[in-house]
Enzyme design. Structure first.
Site, short mmCIF file in Angstrom:
data_model
loop_
_atom_site.label_atom_id
_atom_site.label_comp_id
_atom_site.label_asym_id
_atom_site.label_seq_id
_atom_site.Cartn_x
_atom_site.Cartn_y
_atom_site.Cartn_z
CG ASP A 166 -0.46 0.42 2.44
OD1 ASP A 166 0.73 0.45 2.79
OD2 ASP A 166 -1.21 0.30 3.45
CB CYS A 186 0.85 -2.21 4.80
SG CYS A 186 0.92 -3.15 6.37
CB THR A 198 2.58 -1.82 11.02
OG1 THR A 198 1.23 -2.41 10.40
CG2 THR A 198 2.24 -0.46 11.54
CG HIS A 252 10.81 -24.15 13.06
ND1 HIS A 252 11.32 -23.57 14.29
CD2 HIS A 252 11.74 -24.73 12.43
CE1 HIS A 252 12.54 -24.57 14.64
NE2 HIS A 252 12.93 -25.00 13.61
CG HIS A 296 9.46 -27.97 12.32
ND1 HIS A 296 9.03 -27.18 13.60
CD2 HIS A 296 10.58 -28.14 12.23
CE1 HIS A 296 10.14 -27.08 14.28
NE2 HIS A 296 11.20 -27.72 13.66
#
Ligand code: RB5
Length: 147
Positions: free
Chosen positions: A8, A65, A67, A98, A133
């Site tokens: 964004d 974006c 954050t 993992h 995993h």
């Protein structure tokens, strides 16, 4: 390997640098936008990249974006997506090893472009370890299938 990219307005510079970097390394890139500095709603872009990866057109995705958090929340709503928001090297590597994460989310207002490129390299160069995993990733899929 084909990699889907999206951002964004909080991540355009980073996304463009990641695109150039990946192409210079020989990866094929599917750029889902944005392409110019305009304000957009990050879930729209997250959906494009997540559907591209979940549909098998790209093997991995990268979303940026402000954050990285909004992109990861939205992308993780798409069945088959394991999107991880990372801002340091250890997590970017171990979420592939993992969690078999298939989308890396970055915060354009959290980390610089140089760190972003290093996290991208770790993410795309690390293979899922499988073994114990795989069972845990399957448990995540079971939760996804339950709701
Ligand atoms: C947009 O201003 C900002 O909210 C977005 O880039 C992102 O940080 C959301 O999680």
């Amino acid at each position: 390997m084909k990699i889907a990219l999206g951002c964004d307005h909080g991540g355009l510079e980073h996304k463009n640098a990641i695109k150039e970097h990946l192409e210079s390394r020989g990866f094929e890139v599917c750029d889902c936008g944005i392409y110019e500095q305009v304000s957009v709603d990050y879930p729209e872009i997250a959906l494009k990249v997540a559907e591209n990866v979940a549909g098998g057109q790209s093997e991995l995705g990268i979303l940026v974006c402000g954050t990285g958090i909004g992109m990861s929340l939205a992308a993780n709503k798409v069945k088959g997506i394991r999107a991880a928001c990372c801002s340091e090297h250890f997590s970017a590597k171990y979420t592939r090893l993992h969690n078999n994460s298939n989308i890396l989310c970055l915060g354009g207002r959290v980390i610089g472009v140089g760190t972003a490129l290093e996290l991208v390299d770790l993410f795309v160069d690390t293979q899922f370890e499988g073994g114990r995993h795989q069972r845990r990733v399957d448990m995540i899929t079971d939760i996804e299938n339950k709701y």
